[in-house]
Design a protein around this motif. Structure first.
Motif, mmCIF file in Angstrom:
data_model
loop_
_atom_site.group_PDB
_atom_site.id
_atom_site.type_symbol
_atom_site.label_atom_id
_atom_site.label_comp_id
_atom_site.label_asym_id
_atom_site.label_seq_id
_atom_site.Cartn_x
_atom_site.Cartn_y
_atom_site.Cartn_z
ATOM 1 N N LEU A 130 0.823 -1.206 0.000
ATOM 2 C CA LEU A 130 0.000 0.000 0.000
ATOM 3 C C LEU A 130 0.861 1.262 0.000
ATOM 4 O O LEU A 130 0.585 2.213 -0.732
ATOM 5 N N ALA A 131 1.893 1.240 0.820
ATOM 6 C CA ALA A 131 2.751 2.423 0.924
ATOM 7 C C ALA A 131 3.427 2.707 -0.414
ATOM 8 O O ALA A 131 3.458 3.829 -0.903
ATOM 9 N N TRP A 132 3.939 1.639 -1.006
ATOM 10 C CA TRP A 132 4.657 1.777 -2.273
ATOM 11 C C TRP A 132 3.742 2.316 -3.366
ATOM 12 O O TRP A 132 4.078 3.258 -4.070
ATOM 13 N N SER A 133 2.564 1.705 -3.475
ATOM 14 C CA SER A 133 1.692 2.076 -4.589
ATOM 15 C C SER A 133 0.978 3.407 -4.351
ATOM 16 O O SER A 133 0.336 3.932 -5.240
ATOM 17 N N SER A 134 1.098 3.960 -3.160
ATOM 18 C CA SER A 134 0.455 5.258 -2.911
ATOM 19 C C SER A 134 1.191 6.403 -3.624
ATOM 20 O O SER A 134 0.644 7.472 -3.807
#
Ligand code: SF4
Lengths: 257, 498
Positions: free
Chosen positions: A20-24
């Motif tokens: 989630l963090a990466w794709s945000s």
């Protein structure tokens, strides 16, 4: 404003948060990931931050696992699983920082030992491996009346899932339970079935209190052997303590009165 | 005999583990064997320590004697026939059950069975064989077994035993044939060396014969590449049946046509023959051999008998025998420690004995470990540049071990290493700093000079403890070998009088 992802303290929880963090696309430097340990205290509440609570999602975790294996290496995947099971507080964020490097450098990332992040991963991995190796030797089974073998452990890192396969391989015809009393996790093996990891509810925990730990005569034989095998003229309690730290002893037959 | 029939298993275990405690064994065996899905047991190459006894030594095996009865009278041994001690013997059933039950509870990694000699070497060997057979064939035990071969037993018995055991050992006991004659009059060196050779040949023979993976490995000549900077293998390089061996008896065993006994149908065909190889043990300090003699014998055994380990055991005068050295001040543990350190240098660091010791300088320095000592005598080879030196050069630097050397080689591929990186890689800078440069610079401006470095390497704590002047020179220090010291209790070292 800084964004802090709070996730479950497990391999899948941390991998989900990483996804989630990466794709945000919020920018690596503006992101922090924290694994929330049982009881849920935050390591350090920061006032001017956004807190995002992550629900563990196995699909997403699987995607992260897959790209680590494909783009970096199986080795690194296994190392990260061990980091996730370690008791290092800031492990989730460390894994995130490491993966930024890892996806950039590929399989050779582990060679960059002079890099602070890689070095930390290397050290924690070694630390977990050491405890696993210790536990393989220090786990003690007691035999219950019905032949069931039981063992209670109190490891620093969450190693139960890392040590159980060894005992399954070693004792294929035995029914056994290993119980991590601090984490309320138990692994159970029944012959010719796959072993399972159970999270025990408060109710189930009492089962372990009913087991006896001083029943069988082999325990006395083992204690006898343990005492007799030491050479008096070479007694060296400091060396013994270095090799077998005190924290393991409360679960070991030979150190019981 | 009547007495032992009535003896409880508890009592037997007391006597027979007590009697076995001086034997050294370890399971870092190199055998990786996963479970079979039935029976019990697996084996891990790295070895697992299950506990540590009060002397700090690892317990990994049920280490017992089959019997402490003995028809021999070795002077150094508590079980010798002339001693009046309580005697006991296990039965093969008792041994196998004890092993299985201990193993189930994860007390042990396996069994280490040694024995006194009951009635005759063959009789004893047969009992041991039966215990092992029960374990492997009746209990389907798949864990680790280390077993002693009794010198003088029929080669056919040793032949069969090797199919059941993972490791076998025959103790050399003493470094020279003459000492053996003096202290163990019933043993002779040929009877010890012959089974060593027999097992070695069978191991090589069956590797080819069975076509098992890793077949020819022990014959392969690992020549370390001294010029490559990223070589990762550094294994002892010599294997040669025609090497010049100083000891005529060893030479004779090596060159004689040792015939393999008639080939048996081995009982369990999916096993290798003595897969973990052989080890042996020497008693240190009971006789007058120098470290140089002892290490030369060890080197010969590694190079020519393909031994996996040589163990050194500090002599303890258990019988208070006045014909043997007095050890009431404690066994020569420091000497034993130095021998083990040197042994590592032979096996993992590419050293040869003649580099470490010689006729003029036949004993290790008690105050400096053998590698530091070597480095101080070869200061012209230092400092070395960690960013370019090859593996074998790095391995010779005090403070750099096998792991840190490999990490250096790995890490420097991606970055130029500085001193604070080295610490992270596990280098003991305190020792290494006198011998290395990083990018051409030493850590501190120091002159490479024997006496100065010597003083730095011996910590002030050691100096105080041992009553050594702070301005000692290397020359003076090198006179302090083990012969000039008595090791008193509490690890204090004093200069011997006279
Ligand atoms: S043969 Fe072995 S048990 Fe017997 S006296 Fe000699 S060393 Fe001791």
């Amino acid at each position: 404003m800084k964004r802090i992802y709070i996730c479950e303290d497990s391999v899948d929880g941390i991998f989900t948060a990483i996804y989630l963090a990466w794709s945000s696309r919020y920018g690596h430097n503006n992101i922090k990931i924290e694994a929330k340990s049982k009881g849920g205290h935050y390591t350090n509440l920061e006032l001017f931050s956004d807190y995002i609570t992550v629900d563990t999602d196995y699909e997403l975790a699987l995607k992260v696992a897959k790209s680590i294996k494909e783009k970096i290496s199986l080795d690194v995947y296994e190392i990260l699983c061990r980091i996730a099971l370690s008791n290092y507080e800031a492990k989730a964020d460390l894994m995130y920082r490491f993966l930024i490097l890892g996806f950039h450098l590929g399989p050779k990332v582990m060679e960059c030992l002079s890099n602070e992040i890689v070095n930390q991963i290397f050290r924690i991995n070694k630390n977990v491996n050491n405890e696993v190796h210790h536990m393989l030797g220090f786990v003690r089974f007691s035999q219950q009346e019905n032949g069931l073998l039981t063992s209670v452990i109190h490891p620093k890192n969450n190693v139960i899932s890392l040590i159980t396969p060894h005992f399954v391989d070693r004792l294929p015809e035995e029914k056994f339970v290993i119980y991590d009393e601090n984490r309320h996790l138990a692994s159970l093996h029944i012959p010719s079935r796959p072993w399972v990891l159970l999270e025990l509810s408060d109710l189930d925990k009492d089962i372990f209190k009913q087991f006896t730990y001083d029943e069988d005569s082999y325990q006395d034989l083992w204690k006898t052997f343990f005492q007799r095998i030491s050479i008096k003229e070479r007694e060296n309690y400091k060396l013994q303590r270095n090799n077998l730290p005190l924290r393991f002893r409360k679960d070991m037959t030979e150190f019981q009165p | 005999m009547v007495i032992q029939e009535q003896m409880s298993i508890q009592k037997k275990l007391e006597i027979l583990s007590d009697a076995a405690k001086y034997d050294v064994a370890c399971t870092s065996s190199g055998v990786n064997r996963s479970g079979k899905g039935d029976g019990m047991g697996n084996s891990l190459a790295c070895g697992i320590c299950h506990s540590f006894s009060a002397d700090g030594r690892c317990i990994s095996l049920l280490k017992v004697l089959f019997t402490n009865e003995c028809i021999f009278d070795c002077k150094y041994c508590a079980n010798r026939s002339s001693n009046d001690v309580v005697r006991a013997s296990f039965t093969p059933e008792e041994i196998s059950e004890l092993t299985m039950e201990f193993y189930r509870r994860n007390y042990i990694e396996g069994l280490f069975l040694s024995s006194g000699i009951l009635i005759s070497p063959n009789h004893t060997m047969e009992l041991i064989l039966e215990a092992l057979r029960l374990l492997r064939e009746v209990h389907h035990f798949n864990g680790y077994i280390h077993c002693k071969a009794i010198p003088g037993a029929d080669p056919a018995l040793i032949e069969v035993l090797g199919w059941y055991a993972d490791r076998m050992s025959i103790n050399l006991e003493l470094p020279t044939a003459q000492s053996l004659r003096e202290l163990a009059p019933h043993k002779n060196r040929k009877n010890i060396l012959k089974p060593l050779r027999q097992i070695q040949l069978r191991r090589e023979h069956t590797k080819d014969y069975l076509g098992l993976p890793g077949g020819k490995q022990s014959l392969a000549q690992f020549i370390p590449d001294y010029h490559s900077s990223n070589g990762t293998q550094l294994v002892r390089k010599v294997w040669s049946a025609n090497a010049v061996v100083p000891d005529p008896q060893i030479q004779e065993i090596l060159t004689s046509e040792t015939r393999l006994s008639p080939y048996w149908n081995n009982p369990i065909m999916d096993r290798k023959y003595v897969p973990a190889g052989q080890s042996t043990q020497m008693i240190i300090g009971a006789t007058k051999e120098t470290d140089y003699q002892i290490m030369t014998v060890a080197e010969t055994l590694y190079d020519n008998f393909d031994l996996k380990r040589v163990f050194y055991s500090a002599f303890m005068n258990v019988n208070q025998d006045s014909r043997l050295p007095d050890t009431s001040q404690g066994p020569p543990l420091l000497r034993e420690h130095r021998l083990y350190q040197a042994d590592w240098l032979l096996r993992f660091y590419g050293f040869e004995v003649k580099e470490l010791l010689n006729e003029e300088n036949p004993n290790f320095n008690v105050l400096l470990d053998p590698k530091c000592d070597w480095a101080l005598r070869h200061l012209d080879l230092f400092p070395v540049e960690v960013n370019t030196a090859n593996l074998s050069t790095l391995l010779r630097v005090p403070g750099i071990g096998t792991n840190s050397a490999r990490r250096i080689i790995m890490a420097r591929k991606s970055a130029k290493l500085e001193f604070n990186d080295l610490k992270k890689l596990g280098v003991v800078l305190k020792r290494a700093l006198y011998f290395i440069t990083c990018n051409g610079k030493m850590m501190y401006p120091i002159k490479i000079e024997e006496d100065f470095i010597t003083r730095q390497l011996i910590s002030s704590k050691d100096r105080l403890l041992k009553g050594i002047e702070p301005d000692i020179t290397y020359k003076q220090l090198s006179l302090f070998d083990d012969v000039n010291f008595v090791l008193a209790q509490g690890n204090q070292i004093q200069l011997a009088k006279g």
